[in-house]
Design a protein around this motif. Structure first.
Motif, short mmCIF file in Angstrom:
data_model
loop_
_atom_site.label_atom_id
_atom_site.label_comp_id
_atom_site.label_asym_id
_atom_site.label_seq_id
_atom_site.Cartn_x
_atom_site.Cartn_y
_atom_site.Cartn_z
N PHE C 120 0.81 -1.20 0.00
CA PHE C 120 0.00 0.00 0.00
C PHE C 120 0.85 1.26 0.00
CE2 PHE C 120 -2.28 3.30 2.34
CZ PHE C 120 -3.29 3.49 1.44
N SER C 121 1.83 1.27 0.86
CA SER C 121 2.61 2.50 0.97
C SER C 121 3.37 2.78 -0.32
CB SER C 121 3.59 2.41 2.15
OG SER C 121 4.42 1.29 1.97
N GLN C 122 3.83 1.70 -0.97
CA GLN C 122 4.49 1.89 -2.26
C GLN C 122 3.56 2.57 -3.24
OE1 GLN C 122 5.81 -1.94 -3.40
NE2 GLN C 122 7.97 -1.33 -3.38
N VAL C 123 2.34 2.03 -3.31
CA VAL C 123 1.37 2.61 -4.25
C VAL C 123 1.13 4.07 -3.92
CG1 VAL C 123 -1.00 2.57 -5.06
CG2 VAL C 123 0.26 0.45 -4.75
N LEU C 124 0.87 4.31 -2.64
CA LEU C 124 0.52 5.67 -2.25
C LEU C 124 1.66 6.63 -2.54
CD1 LEU C 124 -1.82 7.15 -1.02
CD2 LEU C 124 -0.80 6.88 1.21
N TRP C 125 2.87 6.19 -2.25
CA TRP C 125 3.99 7.13 -2.42
C TRP C 125 4.52 7.17 -3.84
CZ3 TRP C 125 4.59 10.95 0.53
CH2 TRP C 125 4.21 10.86 1.87
N ASN C 126 4.53 6.01 -4.50
CA ASN C 126 5.16 6.00 -5.81
C ASN C 126 4.21 6.27 -6.96
OD1 ASN C 126 7.48 5.50 -4.51
ND2 ASN C 126 7.55 3.31 -5.00
N GLN C 127 2.98 5.81 -6.82
CA GLN C 127 2.08 6.05 -7.95
C GLN C 127 1.22 7.28 -7.75
OE1 GLN C 127 -0.27 2.70 -9.00
NE2 GLN C 127 1.47 1.33 -9.16
N ARG C 128 0.83 7.52 -6.54
CA ARG C 128 -0.17 8.56 -6.32
C ARG C 128 0.41 9.76 -5.58
NH1 ARG C 128 -3.31 7.52 -10.02
NH2 ARG C 128 -4.60 9.14 -9.15
N THR C 129 1.66 10.08 -5.85
CA THR C 129 2.27 11.21 -5.16
C THR C 129 1.50 12.50 -5.44
OG1 THR C 129 4.25 10.13 -5.90
CG2 THR C 129 4.52 12.10 -4.57
#
Lengths: 621, 102, 161, 493
Positions: C120-129
C-alpha cells in the motif's frame, strides 16, 4: 497597378478616423482642415483608380477558402468615385454645420470609419470580408445616429435592429450560397436561382434592399430624419446606403446569380420595387416636415432602382444603376439644402417657412434644381434614368409596373412642388424674419450636387458611356451593342410623352391644391395658369371637376392615412412589439423558473442527467 | 469475481439513490449534508469494489483515502456555511433560502 | 456475509435520512460508516477500512454533532410526513431499476486484469504522489475556508439586505 | 519546472496567513501580485520547449530529488495555463484596491492562490483521478471565496453552489470508479487503451452522461447552470471575474474536452448532445440575461450563454470548430473578467448593482465606461474586436459541418447578446447622470490599471487574431484534433 494599392481606399479613411478620434477635443480647425484635405486625397485616389484594368489583391486570412480578397473593376471603380465624392462634400459641409457639436471628435471619426467600411464592402471579392465590412457599417450607423442627441438613441436602436435583421438574412443567404457553390470568391460565383439557391437569392436580396432602405425595412429612416444630424442623413440613407445597397443588389442580380427576364425572382424584385415606389410616395405626400418628406422620398426612389434592376433587361438595369447615382446626388443635395434652411431658419416645418428664395438664393437654386431632377424634369438626370427604368419595365411586358412607376412620378412631382413652394416662395413666415444665406462651405456642396444633376442630365452620355455601359458589357446578348445614350433625352416616344404628361398632371394637381388652399402665393404660378389651352382646361375643371378633385384628394389622403396606420405602423409595431414582446415573454418565464429553491435546481440537474443518458443511449443505437 | 462487482455496484446505485432522495425531499440543511455523505459513501464503495474486481486494491485504497480527506474538507466548509447562515436566519430550513432568484 | 453487511449499510443510511431527530441521523450515519468499513475489511481493503472508521465514523460525526449543537433551530424544520409513504415507493422503484440496469449493462463487461501492485505505501507514495499534493491543497482550502467564514471583523453585506 | 505552477501558489497560500499577521495589506498585496506575475512569465517561458516538439510529460523535482509526479504539458494545457495566469494577474492587481474594505486580505489571497493552484494542477494532470482532486481543491476554495463577504446572499449562494457541486463531484467520481472497474486504471493512457480493447459502448455512454452532468454543472451548461447566477454575482467582483472567466472553463470545459476528445474519443452521439446543449445554453442564458436588473446577475447569465458557444464550437469536433471554441474560451476569459471588474468598480463607487438606479456614469467614470463598452462590443461579436472572430469561426465551422440550423441559432443568439449589452450600456453609462452620483469618482489606480490592461488585450487580440491562431491556438487545437492518440502516446510513461 500594384495590387497592394487596393488597400489605400480602406486604410486612408481609417487613418483619418483614427486621427480624429485621437486628436484632443480642444484643438480647433486642425481637425476640419485635415479632414477636408484627407477627403480630397480620397477623391484623388478614387479618380486615379478609375480606368485601371481589373486588379485582384489576395491576403491569406482564416484559411478554409476565407481570404481577404479585394477586386477592382469597372463597377467598383465607379462606386468608389461616388463614395469618395460624397465623403468629400459631406466633410466640407460638416465643417460649418457640425461646428461646435460636443461630439465632433466622434462625428468625424465615425464618418471616416463609415467611408473605410464602405470602401471595403465595395472592393471585397470574398463574401466573408464583405460581411465584415457590411456589419461594420451597421455599427457606425448606430454611432452616427446617436450623435443626434438624447432622443436619437431609440431610433439608433431601431435602425440597428432592422439593419441587423437584414444583415442576418444576408449572412444566411451567403451561408447557403457557400454550401451550394463551395466557394466564397464572389468573382467565381454565378448560379441560376432555383431551389436552395433561390432561397439564398431572396435572403441576400433582403440584405441588399434592407441596406438600401426599401419597404418594409425603411421605418427607421423617417425617424432618423428627425433625430439624426442632417449631414448624417444626407450622407448615409440618402447617398451611401443607396450606393452600397443597390451596388450589392446589382452584383447579386448580375454576377452572383443569373437573373432571367420575368423569372420569379425578377418578378418578386419588381413587385417589391413598385410597391415601395407607390406606398412610400403616398406617405411622403402628407408629410408636414421637410426632412421627413425627403426621407420618405429616399425610400420611394429606391423602388425605381429595384424596379429597374429587377427587370433584368439591360436598359432597365442600367437605368436602375444610373438612378442610384443620380438619386445619391440630388437627394444629398436636397438634404443639405434642408439642413441649410434648418440652420438659418431654425425649423424645417413647412407651415412655418416661406419665401426664403430671396434671402437664400443659392440654397433655393440648389434645392429647385435637385427637386426638378428628382421629379424627372427634362433635361435633368432624373429624367434620363427614370425613362430608362420606364422603358425597361415596359419591355418586360408587365405594364402594371410601368404604371406604378408613373403614378410614383406624378406624386413625387406634386409633393416637391408643395415643398419647394412652401419653403422658398409665398409670403415669409413670421418666425423666420431674419434669415441670411448660409456660408460657402454649406452652399458649395449643394450647388456642386445641383450642377452635377444638370451635367449628368444634359451630357448623359458622359456617365452612361464612362460608368454604366462597362458594367453591363458582359451581360448583353451576343452581337448586340449596348448604347443607352441614343434615346436618353428623346422626348418624342410614347413613354417619354406619357411621363411628361404625368408631370403636367402633377403640376395641375399642385395648382389646384394650392388654389384650393387660398394661399396668397397663388400669383406665382399665374403665367402657366393663363396658357391658352390650359386656361380653358383649368376653367372647365374648376367648374366641374372640382369636386372630383376634392374627392380625389380626400381619397388619396385617406389612403395615405390608411397606409400609414395599417401598413407603415404595423411594420413598425412588429419590430417594437412582437420582437421585443417575445423576448420579454421568454425572459419572464425563465425568471420565474429560477425560483431560488435548492430542490428545484437539483431536480433539473438529475433530470438533465437522465435525459442526457437516455439521449446518448438512443443515439448510440 | 465479476458478479461481486455487479452486486457492489448495485448497492452503490442504491446508496446514491437514497442520497439524492434526501437532497431532493428534505428541508433541513444538516440533513441535506447527510445526504451528500451517503452519496460519498456510495462512491467510495464503488472505488473499492472496482479495485477489488480488477485486482488493483492498493490503487483503489489510495484513491479512497484521498476522497475521504477531500470529503472532510467539503463537509467542514459546508458546516461552517450552515452555521453562518444560521446566525443570519435563525433557521435550518433550506426552503427559506430563496433570496436569490429570477 | 458480504450481502448482510451491504444491507446493513443501506438500512442505516435509510435511517439517517428518515430519522426526525438530527442527532439520531448523525449517529445512524456513523453506524453506516462502520458497516462500510466492515465491507472494506471484508474485501481486503484494510487501509481504506481504517480510514473510514477513524475519519468518517469519527471525525465527520464529531463535526456534525458540533454543528448541530452550534446552530439554533427555532421552530424545528418540519419535514413533510409524506416521506413515510413516498420513500418506500421510491426505494422499491429504485431497487427494481437498479437490478435491471446492472444485469443489462455491467453484466456484459469483459474483464481486464489490472496490473498487480506492490504494498500500500508503495502505491501511495510511488504512484499517487500527485494525489498527496492535491490532498494538502484540499486541506488548505478547507482550513482557509473555515478561517474566512469565522473571521472576527464585522461581516460586510448586512447593510444591503 | 512545471511543478512550480502548483507548488508556488500552494506554498505561498500556506505562508500568507502567517505573514498576514506581520503586515495586513502591503505584504499580501506584494507577494500575491509577484506570484501571479511569476506564473504568467513562467507560462510564457514554458511555451519554448513546446514549440520545439509536441507535448511533453515532465517529472517533478523537489529540491533536486525526482518525485513520482508526472505532469502533462501540451498545446492545450499550455493554452489554459496562459489564460489562467493572465486573468489571475489582472484580478490580483484589481484586488489591491478592491479588497481593502472586505478585510482579511491575507486569507483572501491565500484562498485565491489555492484556487489557482488547483486549476493549474487540473490542467497539468494526466490522470482522471487527479482531475477530480484538483477540481475539488479549486472548488472548495471557490465556495469560501463566494461566501467571503459573509452577507446573507453570499452565504445562501455559496451553500447552494456547494450542495449542487458536491452532487456533480459525486457523479464524476462515480464515473471514474466505473471506468476504473472496467479498465483497471485511471491514467489517460490506460483508460484510452482499455476502452479501445473493450467493446462497451453503452457503459461508456452512461459514463459520458455522468461526466457530462458533472462537468456540465461545473461549466454551468443548461440545465445544470442554476447555481451560477447566484454564486457569481454574490462573490466579490474580482472573484466573480475569476469564476466566470476561468474556473468554469478549467473545471468544466477543459476537463470535459480533455476526457471526451483525448480519452474517450468523440462519437457522433456526443457531438450531437454537446452541440444541442451548447445551443440551449446560448438561448437560455441570453434570454434570462435580458430580463435582469442586477448588473452582475446579467453578466452571470451571459456567462452561461457564452459557455454555450465554447461548448458548441468544441463539440463540433472539426479542426475549425475546435479553434473557434478555444479562441472563444480565451476571448470570453478576457472580456467577461473585464465586465465583472467594471461592474465591481461601479458597485464600489455607487454602492448599487441595480441597473435602473444607475445612468450617465460615463461622465463621472470615463475609464470604466470606455473599457466596459469595449468589452460589451467584444462579447456581442462586433467586428473587429476579438469576440467577433471567435463567433465567426464557430459559425463557419457549423456551416462546414452541415449543421445549418445550429448555425442560424448561433447567429440569433449573438443578436440577443448584442441586445442586452446595449441595454446594459444604456442603463449604466449613457443618458442623464443620476443626481445621486454627482460626487462619484473614477476607480482607484490599480483597479483602473487592470481594467485598461484587459481592454487593451481585447482590442489587440481582435486585431492580430490570425497571429494568435497560428501561434498558440493551432497547437492546442492540434492536440484535441488528434483524438485518443494523445492519451495512447503516454502509456509508456
Amino acid at each position: 497597378m500594384n495590387p497592394q494599392n487596393l488597400l489605400i481606399p480602406i486604410l486612408l479613411p481609417l487613418l483619418l478616423a483614427l486621427f480624429s478620434f485621437l486628436l484632443p477635443r480642444g484643438v480647433k480647425r486642425l481637425r476640419e482642415v485635415v479632414s477636408v484635405l484627407g477627403a480630397a486625397l480620397f477623391v484623388y485616389v478614387a479618380v486615379a483608380f478609375f480606368g485601371q484594368k481589373e486588379t485582384f489583391f489576395t491576403l491569406p486570412w482564416l484559411g478554409h477558402g476565407i481570404n481577404f480578397e479585394l477586386r477592382l473593376y469597372g463597377f467598383s471603380q465607379f462606386i468608389l468615385i461616388a463614395l469618395s465624392g460624397f465623403t468629400f462634400l459631406i466633410t466640407l459641409y460638416s465643417t460649418v454645420r457640425m461646428a461646435g457639436d460636443p461630439r465632433i471628435r466622434e462625428y468625424y471619426g465615425y464618418l471616416f470609419l463609415t467611408s473605410a467600411m464602405a470602401a471595403g464592402a465595395v472592393l471585397a471579392n470574398n463574401l466573408v470580408p464583405l460581411v465584415f465590412f457590411w456589419e461594420g457599417l451597421l455599427i457606425t450607423l448606430y454611432a452616427l445616429i446617436t450623435i443626434g442627441g438624447k432622443a436619437s438613441h431609440r431610433t439608433a436602436v431601431k435602425a440597428f435592429l432592422i439593419g441587423g435583421f437584414c444583415d442576418f438574412c444576408m449572412i444566411l443567404g451567403i451561408a447557403i450560397l457557400w454550401s451550394q457553390t463551395g466557394t466564397l470568391r464572389m468573382s467565381d460565383i454565378s448560379v441560376v436561382p432555383q431551389g436552395l439557391t433561390a432561397v439564398s437569392f431572396y435572403l441576400m436580396m433582403i440584405g441588399a434592399i434592407g441596406k438600401a432602405g426599401s419597404m418594409p425595412f425603411h421605418t427607421w429612416i423617417p425617424d432618423a430624419a428627425v433625430d439624426a444630424p442632417v449631414a448624417v442623413m444626407a450622407f448615409i440613407p440618402a447617398a451611401l446606403e443607396k450606393l452600397l445597397g443597390i451596388y450589392m443588389l446589382a452584383r447579386i442580380c448580375l454576377d452572383l446569380f443569373q437573373l432571367e427576364v420575368n423569372s420569379a425572382p425578377s418578378l418578386v424584385l419588381m413587385t417589391v420595387g413598385a410597391l415601395t415606389i407607390v406606398l412610400a410616395v403616398f406617405m411622403a405626400l402628407i408629410q408636414k416636415d421637410l426632412k421627413k418628406l425627403l426621407s420618405y422620398h429616399a425610400v420611394s426612389q429606391v423602388g425605381y432602382m429595384m424596379l429597374g434592376i429587377g427587370t433584368a433587361v439591360p436598359i432597365g438595369i442600367a437605368g436602375g444603376i444610373f438612378h442610384m447615382i443620380n438619386h445619391a446626388m440630388y437627394k444629398s443635395g436636397l438634404f443639405l439644402a434642408a439642413g441649410s434652411v434648418e440652420q438659418q431658419a431654425g425649423t424645417t416645418e413647412l407651415k412655418k417657412l416661406g419665401g426664403l428664395a430671396k434671402a437664400m438664393p443659392l440654397t433655393a437654386l440648389g434645392f429647385i434644381v435637385c427637386a426638378a431632377a428628382i421629379s424627372g424634369i427634362w433635361p435633368l438626370n432624373g429624367f434620363v434614368s427614370k425613362e430608362m427604368v420606364f422603358h425597361g419595365s415596359y419591355e418586360t411586358g408587365y405594364t402594371i409596373f410601368t404604371i406604378a412607376a408613373w403614378l410614383g412620378a406624378i406624386l413625387t412631382f406634386a409633393s416637391f412642388l408643395k415643398a419647394g413652394h412652401s419653403v422658398f416662395f409665398g409670403p415669409r413666415g413670421l418666425e423666420t424674419a431674419a434669415v441670411k444665406e448660409s456660408k460657402s462651405p454649406i452652399t458649395i456642396p449643394i450647388l456642386v450636387l445641383a450642377g452635377l444633376c444638370v451635367l449628368f442630365g444634359v451630357y448623359n452620355s458622359l456617365p452612361l458611356k464612362l460608368f454604366i455601359q462597362p458594367i453591363l458589357a458582359g451581360h448583353a446578348a451576343p452581337g448586340e451593342h449596348i448604347d443607352f445614350t441614343a434615346h436618353a433625352l428623346a422626348v418624342f416616344n410614347p413613354i417619354a410623352l406619357i411621363s411628361m404628361g404625368c408631370l403636367l398632371l402633377a403640376f395641375g394637381l399642385h395648382l389646384f391644391g394650392f388654389k384650393r388652399g387660398g394661399n396668397k402665393a397663388y400669383l406665382a404660378s399665374e403665367p402657366i395658369h393663363r396658357l391658352p389651352v390650359l386656361h380653358t382646361l383649368y376653367d372647365w375643371a374648376e367648374a366641374r371637376v372640382f369636386d372630383l378633385y376634392e374627392q380625389g384628394i380626400k381619397f388619396i389622403q385617406s389612403l395615405s392615412k390608411f397606409l400609414f396606420r395599417f401598413v407603415d405602423r404595423p411594420i413598425d409595431a412588429f419590430y417594437e412589439k412582437v420582437v421585443v414582446g417575445a423576448g420579454r415573454a421568454c425572459t419572464g418565464a425563465l425568471k420565474a423558473a429560477h425560483n431560488g429553491l435548492y430542490a428545484n435546481y437539483l431536480a433539473w440537474t438529475v433530470g438533465g442527467l437522465v435525459i442526457i443518458v437516455w439521449a446518448i443511449g438512443a443515439l448510440l443505437r | 469475481m465479476n458478479n461481486l462487482w455487479i452486486l457492489n455496484m448495485g448497492f452503490v446505485a442504491l446508496l446514491i439513490g437514497i442520497g439524492l432522495y434526501c437532497l431532493l425531499a428534505m428541508k433541513n440543511t444538516v440533513k441535506l449534508l447527510i445526504g451528500v455523505e451517503i452519496i460519498a459513501k456510495g462512491v467510495t464503495l464503488a472505488l473499492v469494489a472496482s479495485g477489488y474486481a480488477r485486482d488493483n486494491l492498493m490503487l483503489a485504497q489510495a484513491m479512497v483515502i484521498t476522497v475521504i480527506v477531500i470529503d472532510v474538507a467539503v463537509i467542514a466548509t459546508a458546516l461552517a456555511l450552515i452555521i453562518s447562515i444560521n446566525r443570519h436566519t435563525k433557521s435550518l430550513d433550506v426552503s427559506k433560502l430563496t433570496q436569490l432568484k429570477g | 456475509m458480504h450481502l448482510f453487511l451491504l444491507i446493513g449499510l443501506v438500512a442505516f443510511s435509510i435511517m439517517a435520512v428518515l430519522s426526525r431527530d438530527l442527532l439520531k441521523s448523525a449517529i445512524s450515519l456513523a453506524v453506516a460508516s462502520i458497516f462500510l468499513a466492515l465491507v472494506f475489511f471484508h474485501l481486503g481493503a484494510v487501509y481504506a477500512g481504517v480510514f473510514e472508521l477513524s475519519v468518517v465514523a469519527g471525525l465527520i460525526t464529531v463535526l456534525f454533532i458540533t454543528a448541530i449543537a452550534l446552530t439554533r433551530n427555532d421552530g424545528e424544520v418540519a419535514e413533510s410526513k409524506r416521506h413515510r409513504i413516498v420513500f418506500p415507493l421510491f426505494f422499491l422503484a429504485l431497487a427494481v431499476l437498479d437490478i435491471l440496469v446492472m444485469r443489462k449493462l455491467l453484466g456484459q463487461i469483459p474483464a481486464i486484469q489490472g496490473a498487480g501492485s506492490g504494498t500500500f505505501s508503495q502505491v501511495l507514495w510511488n504512484q499517487r504522489t500527485f494525489d498527496l499534493v492535491g490532498q494538502v491543497g484540499a486541506i488548505f482550502a478547507g482550513v482557509l475556508a473555515v478561517l474566512a467564514l469565522f473571521r472576527h471583523d464585522s461581516p460586510k453585506g448586512d447593510s444591503h439586505e | 519546472m512545471l511543478f512550480l505552477f502548483i507548488i508556488v501558489p500552494l506554498l505561498l497560500a500556506g505562508l500568507l496567513p502567517l505573514l498576514g499577521k506581520l503586515s495586513k495589506r502591503f505584504l499580501p498585496d506584494l507577494l500575491a501580485s509577484a506570484a501571479m506575475l511569476f506564473l504568467l512569465v513562467l507560462s510564457v517561458v514554458s511555451a519554448k520547449p513546446l514549440i520545439a516538439g509536441g507535448g511533453i510529460i515532465q517529472q517533478a523535482f523537489w529540491f533536486g530529488a525526482p518525485l513520482n509526479i508526472r505532469l502533462l504539458l501540451d498545446g492545450f494545457s499550455l493554452f489554459m495555463l496562459f489564460t489562467i495566469s493572465l486573468v489571475s494577474f489582472a484580478v490580483t492587481l484589481y484586488s489591491i484596491n478592491y479588497m481593502d474594505h472586505y478585510g482579511a486580505k491575507a486569507n483572501y489571497y491565500a484562498l485565491l492562490l489555492v484556487m489557482i493552484a488547483g486549476m493549474n494542477g487540473l490542467v497539468l494532470s494526466s490522470d482522471l483521478f487527479n482531475i477530480y482532486i484538483f477540481l475539488e481543491m479549486a472548488a472548495i476554495a471557490s465556495y469560501a471565496l463566494v461566501a467571503f463577504g459573509r452577507g446573507h446572499e453570499e452565504l445562501e449562494a455559496s451553500f447552494k453552489y456547494l450542495m449542487l457541486s458536491a452532487v456533480a463531484s459525486a457523479f464524476i467520481l462515480l464515473s471514474i470508479a466505473v471506468i476504473f472497474g472496467m479498465t483497471g486504471g485511471v491514467s489517460f493512457g490506460t483508460v484510452a487503451q482499455g476502452l479501445k480493447t473493450l467493446n462497451v459502448k453503452y457503459v461508456v455512454g452512461v459514463c459520458s452522461g455522468l461526466f457530462l452532468a458533472g462537468f456540465g454543472l461545473k461549466a454551468a451548461l443548461v440545465p445544470f447552470h442554476s447555481w451560477l447566477p447566484d454564486a457569481h454575482p454574490s462573490a466579490p467582483a474580482p472573484i466573480s471575474a475569476m469564476l466566470s472567466a476561468v474556473l468554469i472553463k478549467v473545471s468544466g470545459v477543459y476537463a470535459m474536452t480533455r476526457i471526451f476528445l483525448n480519452v474517450f474519443g468523440l462519437t457522433p452521439a456526443l457531438t450531437t448532445v454537446l452541440t444541442v446543449m451548447g445551443v440551449v445554453s446560448i438561448f437560455v442564458g441570453a434570454l434570462a440575461a435580458l430580463g435582469q436588473n442586477d448588473i452582475k446577475r446579467m453578466l452571470a447569465y451571459s456567462s452561461i450563454s457564452q459557455i454555450g458557444y465554447v461548448v458548441l464550437g468544441l463539440g463540433i469536433g472539426t479542426p475549425l470548430g475546435i479553434i473557434g471554441g478555444l479562441f472563444h474560451l480565451f476571448n470570453h476569459a478576457l472580456f467577461k473578467s473585464l465586465l465583472f471588474l467594471n461592474a465591481g468598480a461601479v458597485e464600489q463607487s455607487t454602492g448599487t448593482r441595480a441597473l435602473d438606479k444607475m445612468g450617465g456614469l460615463a461622465k463621472v467614470m470615463p475609464l470604466t465606461a470606455t473599457t466596459s463598452a469595449v468589452a460589451s462590443l467584444s462579447i456581442a461579436g462586433v467586428p473587429p474586436l476579438n469576440g467577433f472572430w471567435s463567433k465567426l469561426l464557430i459559425i463557419i465551422a457549423l456551416v462546414q459541418a452541415k449543421m445549418h440550423v445550429l448555425a442560424v441559432l448561433a447567429v440569433l443568439g449573438s443578436v440577443i447578446t448584442l441586445w442586452y449589452y446595449l441595454v446594459l450600456q444604456r442603463y449604466a453609462f449613457f443618458g442623464k447622470l443620476n443626481e445621486a452620483w454627482q460626487g462619484v469618482r473614477e476607480a482607484p489606480f490599480w483597479m483602473s490599471a487592470s481594467m485598461v490592461l484587459l481592454a487593451l488585450l481585447c482590442v489587440v487580440t481582435g486585431l492580430v487574431f490570425p497571429f494568435a491562431i497560428h501561434s498558440w491556438l493551432q497547437p492546442a487545437a492540434d492536440v484535441l484534433g488528434q483524438g485518443i492518440g494523445v492519451a495512447l502516446n503516454f502509456i509508456g510513461f
